[in-house]
Design a protein around this motif. Structure first.
Motif: not given
Length: 127
Positions: A104-127
């Motif tokens: 917070s004091n110097a805005q130096l990057k300490a670490s990163t973590k890659s993720l994926m935000v997965r959602i379930r789509k509504n099958a009734n609205t898919l074409t």
């Protein structure tokens, strides 16, 4: 300074998928060379203009926010938080939602973590 983020007890890449439901995570310092006291850090999205977005809170009772300030002890103890995918901001590719830990004091990057935000789509609205 180096920090490690763990989501739901998993550090491996295969377990890094989020939904809109908050899950427990923690962050801890690994390398505290030259650090005298607790380190103030901020958890945030690396890029807010593209990819999946993530929100954070210290407890489940708090409102989820796009940034979270924490104080990490130099003894390496983990600090818990909750993390979820931001509603209506799912990922478009694997590992496109990236948590960034910055001092917070110097805005130096300490670490990163890659993720994926997965959602379930509504099958009734898919074409």
């Amino acid at each position: 300074m180096k920090a490690t983020i763990t989501i739901e007890g998993a550090t491996n890449a295969g377990a890094n998928y989020l939904t809109w439901t908050p899950v427990r995570g923690n962050v801890r310092l690994e390398d505290t060379t030259g650090t005298a006291g607790p380190v103030a850090v901020t958890l945030r999205n690396r890029n807010t203009s593209q990819g999946g977005q993530i929100v954070f809170a210290k407890t489940l009772q708090e409102t989820m926010k796009d940034q979270l300030s924490l104080s990490l002890p130099v003894d390496g103890s983990a600090v818990d938080f909750f993390v979820a995918g931001m509603f209506k901001r799912p990922s478009v590719a694997d590992n496109d939602a990236i948590i960034e830990v910055v001092a917070s004091n110097a805005q130096l990057k300490a670490s990163t973590k890659s993720l994926m935000v997965r959602i379930r789509k509504n099958a009734n609205t898919l074409t």
